[in-house]
Design an enzyme around this catalytic site. Structure first.
Site, PDB file in Angstrom:
ATOM      1  N   SER A  29       0.799  -1.251  -0.051  1.00  0.00           N
ATOM      2  CA  SER A  29       0.060   0.111   0.004  1.00  0.00           C
ATOM      3  C   SER A  29       0.943   1.282  -0.001  1.00  0.00           C
ATOM      4  O   SER A  29       1.483   1.602  -0.951  1.00  0.00           O
ATOM      5  CB  SER A  29      -0.908  -0.024   1.224  1.00  0.00           C
ATOM      6  N   HIS A  30       0.615   1.913   1.096  1.00  0.00           N
ATOM      7  CA  HIS A  30       1.268   3.393   1.193  1.00  0.00           C
ATOM      8  C   HIS A  30       2.662   3.377   1.730  1.00  0.00           C
ATOM      9  O   HIS A  30       3.200   4.668   1.873  1.00  0.00           O
ATOM     10  CB  HIS A  30       0.426   4.396   2.075  1.00  0.00           C
ATOM     11  N   ASP A  88      -2.076   6.748  -3.605  1.00  0.00           N
ATOM     12  CA  ASP A  88      -0.898   6.060  -2.840  1.00  0.00           C
ATOM     13  C   ASP A  88      -0.311   4.974  -3.590  1.00  0.00           C
ATOM     14  O   ASP A  88      -0.668   4.825  -4.813  1.00  0.00           O
ATOM     15  CB  ASP A  88      -1.385   5.402  -1.704  1.00  0.00           C
ATOM     16  N   ASP A 143      -0.571   1.782  -4.099  1.00  0.00           N
ATOM     17  CA  ASP A 143      -1.222   0.833  -4.726  1.00  0.00           C
ATOM     18  C   ASP A 143      -2.675   1.450  -5.260  1.00  0.00           C
ATOM     19  O   ASP A 143      -3.612   0.629  -5.754  1.00  0.00           O
ATOM     20  CB  ASP A 143      -1.828  -0.315  -4.040  1.00  0.00           C
ATOM     21  N   ASP A 145      -5.252   2.773  -3.846  1.00  0.00           N
ATOM     22  CA  ASP A 145      -6.792   2.761  -3.426  1.00  0.00           C
ATOM     23  C   ASP A 145      -6.830   4.201  -2.405  1.00  0.00           C
ATOM     24  O   ASP A 145      -8.108   4.476  -2.028  1.00  0.00           O
ATOM     25  CB  ASP A 145      -6.883   1.466  -2.410  1.00  0.00           C
ATOM     26  N   ARG A 146      -5.773   4.734  -1.749  1.00  0.00           N
ATOM     27  CA  ARG A 146      -5.992   6.156  -1.241  1.00  0.00           C
ATOM     28  C   ARG A 146      -5.935   7.392  -2.070  1.00  0.00           C
ATOM     29  O   ARG A 146      -5.455   7.302  -3.033  1.00  0.00           O
ATOM     30  CB  ARG A 146      -4.780   6.119  -0.034  1.00  0.00           C
ATOM     31  N   LYS A 161     -11.150   0.267  -1.660  1.00  0.00           N
ATOM     32  CA  LYS A 161     -11.325   1.928  -1.595  1.00  0.00           C
ATOM     33  C   LYS A 161     -10.681   2.289  -3.035  1.00  0.00           C
ATOM     34  O   LYS A 161      -9.761   1.520  -3.506  1.00  0.00           O
ATOM     35  CB  LYS A 161     -10.828   2.665  -0.320  1.00  0.00           C
TER      36      LYS A 161
HETATM   37  C1  G1P Z   1      -4.849   2.401   8.972  1.00  0.00           C
HETATM   38  C2  G1P Z   1      -6.031   3.501   8.916  1.00  0.00           C
HETATM   39  C3  G1P Z   1      -7.404   2.697   8.345  1.00  0.00           C
HETATM   40  C4  G1P Z   1      -7.168   1.908   7.245  1.00  0.00           C
HETATM   41  C5  G1P Z   1      -5.995   0.984   7.234  1.00  0.00           C
HETATM   42  C6  G1P Z   1      -5.410   0.241   6.022  1.00  0.00           C
HETATM   43  O1  G1P Z   1      -5.190   1.204  10.020  1.00  0.00           O
HETATM   44  O2  G1P Z   1      -6.133   4.047  10.012  1.00  0.00           O
HETATM   45  O3  G1P Z   1      -8.304   3.546   8.340  1.00  0.00           O
HETATM   46  O4  G1P Z   1      -8.200   0.851   6.837  1.00  0.00           O
HETATM   47  O5  G1P Z   1      -4.789   1.618   7.894  1.00  0.00           O
HETATM   48  O6  G1P Z   1      -5.346   0.978   5.138  1.00  0.00           O
HETATM   49  P1  G1P Z   1      -4.591   1.421  11.455  1.00  0.00           P
HETATM   50  O7  G1P Z   1      -3.216   1.576  11.344  1.00  0.00           O
HETATM   51  O8  G1P Z   1      -5.019   2.689  12.157  1.00  0.00           O
HETATM   52  O9  G1P Z   1      -4.938   0.291  12.046  1.00  0.00           O
HETATM   53 ZN    ZN Z   2      -3.100   1.649  -0.561  1.00  0.00          ZN
END
Ligand code: G1P
Ligand code: ZN
Length: 542
Positions: free
Chosen positions: A112-113, A276, A278, A280-281, A375
């Site tokens: 992901s990010h 981000d 991948d 999705d953000r 997302k």
């Molecule tokens: C974080 C974000 C949450 C998101 C997740 C995956 O999780 O706060 O909203 O769904 O990353 O992208 P957290 O680290 O708070 O558990």
């Molecule tokens: Zn992502």
């Protein structure tokens, strides 16, 4: 070509979280590591005769991992794998392919990010036939399987050509290499008023899209520049790189600072966005105005009917509990349900599948709808563009009118990172133990109306999720939420979410940190953050 069974022993710690299995890249590249986990996936979901989607965000090791997974899919008897050209697929595009081809699920390679590269992060996750991430029951079964592993099956074969689109055979398995962008772009074109957005760009509307050297580059160039006619160069950092060019591909004001500086500076383009690793953000920002994810969700819900795909209106909306209540006010006005779920996209899946919600979002830069089961960053950007085009107003005007109509939910999240886990746990335990005593307490001119530990009962399957975060609600509607992150890699991350409602019409133009100052002070006192963690200020503010 022959199939081999390579004997192995279980590898410790292959426990997938809510976003799949995430580890440092060298761990994934270690002997049998990837293979063991992939075999566990196939053992749990079954591969014989099945069709899967495969792709990833292009980070370091993405290409090598894809070749291994293809050889293992063939050895495990899969009939067909649909793979993005170059083994590339954004997460929402993968979700769409899984659904539109009625496949048996898909494997997505991404962290992901989080940064990518030889010493950074890698990840793998399995998505179900509905296009959404595997539920905990399935990931738990995969984990259990990794602890029993004695060997994995792999085909003795060379790498196959993934650079060009077309059909190739790998043993008896069909591999369809597809354009990673085409189907997704067509889906977007079916949802949004492309001619209206194209007219907007033709009229001189300027946009900056920062793809952060991650997977959305090719998607954004095709959709924004080629199909919608945005000026060449609208998309920056558009070429996906294995190390994301050294960037931290997380679209928020901290990591997308260059975009923020441009959008808040002189001669800002009309609209800016970032996505981000991948895809999705998303973060959206107007000329001179930052749009918080919670406000973005509310504005999108209030205006979604302006896009053809949502012209019939919304069935309902959903937000994660820590996300501000701005969207609740829109739902109330629209006369539709608003669901409050625990943090994490997986909780939206049932609501979307059951037709209870159309739009959903999280404060953590995630927004999406029932068009896929992830997302979707570019989707959110395109819905904003559609709204801007139809309303003929700037993002700043739309936001100001929204606040004037609904009031403003001032909102901020403060993250305290890498806290020793025992200290963070002790703090939360003491806070949880004091919830009953908090009611009626007065501090910083605020009075506590209610305090609890959020629990959620899924309206579709009745499953109950407890201890999802402490909520402290004040008499004036302000709110504090505290929870520990479930995705951190080092120690514990405390997330402190702060919210204050201003009904308007006055007091809508404050700086959020200033507007929230008494609530921030109250949170530090109530949770004794400094006493437990030694921290007086957060590491990241969004
Ligand atoms: C974080 C974000 C949450 C998101 C997740 C995956 O999780 O706060 O909203 O769904 O990353 O992208 P957290 O680290 O708070 O558990
Ligand atoms: Zn992502």
């Amino acid at each position: 070509m022959t199939t081999h069974t390579v004997p192995t022993a279980p590898i410790a710690g292959q426990k997938p979280g809510t976003s799949g299995l995430r580890k440092k890249t060298p761990v994934f590249m270690g002997a049998h590591y990837l293979e063991n986990f992939v075999q566990a996936i196939f053992d749990v979901v079954g591969a014989e005769g099945k069709t899967f989607v495969l792709g990833g965000d292009g980070r370091y090791f993405n290409d090598r991992a894809a070749q291994v997974i293809l050889r293992m899919a063939a050895a495990n008897g899969a009939a067909r794998v649909i793979v993005g050209q170059g083994a590339i697929l954004s997460t929402p595009a993968a979700s769409h392919l899984i659904r539109s081809h009625r496949t048996d699920g898909g494997i997505i390679l991404s962290a992901s990010h989080n940064p990518g590269g030889p010493t950074e992060d890698f990840g793998i996750k399995f998505n179900m036939p509905n296009g959404g991430p595997a539920p905990e029951s399935v990931t738990e079964a995969m984990y259990l399987r990794t602890t029993q592993m004695t060997g994995y099956r792999i085909l003795d074969a060379q790498d196959i050509e993934l650079a060009s689109v077309g059909r190739v055979m790998l043993g008896a398995m069909v591999v369809d290499v597809v354009d990673p962008v085409a189907d997704y772009a067509a889906l977007m074109e079916s949802l949004f008023d492309f001619p209206a957005i194209a007219r907007l760009f033709a009229g001189g509307f300027r946009m900056r899209m920062d793809s952060m050297c991650a997977v959305t580059g090719p998607y954004a160039v095709e959709i924004l520049e080629r199909r919608l006619g945005a000026a060449a160069g609208t998309v920056i950092n558009a070429v996906p790189l294995p190390d994301f060019g050294g960037m931290h591909p997380d679209p928020n004001p901290t990591w997308a600072k260059a975009l923020m500086d441009e959008m808040l500076g002189p001669d800002a383009p009309d609209f800016g966005a970032a996505s981000d690793g991948d895809g999705d953000r998303n973060m959206v920002v107007g000329a001179g105005v930052y749009v918080s994810p919670s406000d973005s969700l509310a504005v999108l819900a209030a205006n979604a009917h302006l896009a053809p795909g949502y012209a019939a209106g919304l069935k309902g909306v959903a937000r994660s509990m820590p996300t501000s209540a701005a969207v609740d006010r829109v739902a109330q006005r629209l006369g539709i349900a608003c669901y409050e779920t625990p943090t994490g996209w997986k909780f939206f899946g049932n609501l979307l599948d059951a037709g209870l919600a159309t739009l959903c979002g999280e404060e953590s830069f995630g927004t999406g709808s029932d068009h896929v089961r992830e997302k979707d960053g570019l989707w959110a950007v395109l819905l904003w563009l559609n709204i801007l085009a139809v309303r003929g107003q700037s993002a700043a005007q739309i936001l100001a009118e929204h606040w004037a109509e609904y009031g403003r939910n001032y909102y901020s999240r403060h993250d305290f990172e890498a806290i020793p886990t025992d200290k963070a746990d002790a703090m939360m335990a003491v806070l949880r133990g004091s919830l009953l005593d908090l009611e009626g307490m007065e501090l910083e001119g605020l009075s506590v109306a209610a305090a609890d530990d959020f629990a959620y009962t899924d309206p579709v399957d009745g499953s109950v999720s407890k201890a999802q975060g402490v909520r402290i609600l004040f008499a004036d509607g302000s709110r504090i939420v505290l929870r520990l992150s479930g995705t951190g890699t080092e120690g514990a991350t405390l997330r402190l979410y702060l919210e204050r409602y201003a009904p308007g019409p006055d007091g809508l133009d404050l700086d959020p940190q200033a507007a929230l100052a008494p609530i921030i002070r109250a949170a530090h006192r109530l949770a004794q953050i400094e006493a437990f963690t030694g921290r007086v200020a957060p590491d990241v503010i969004t």
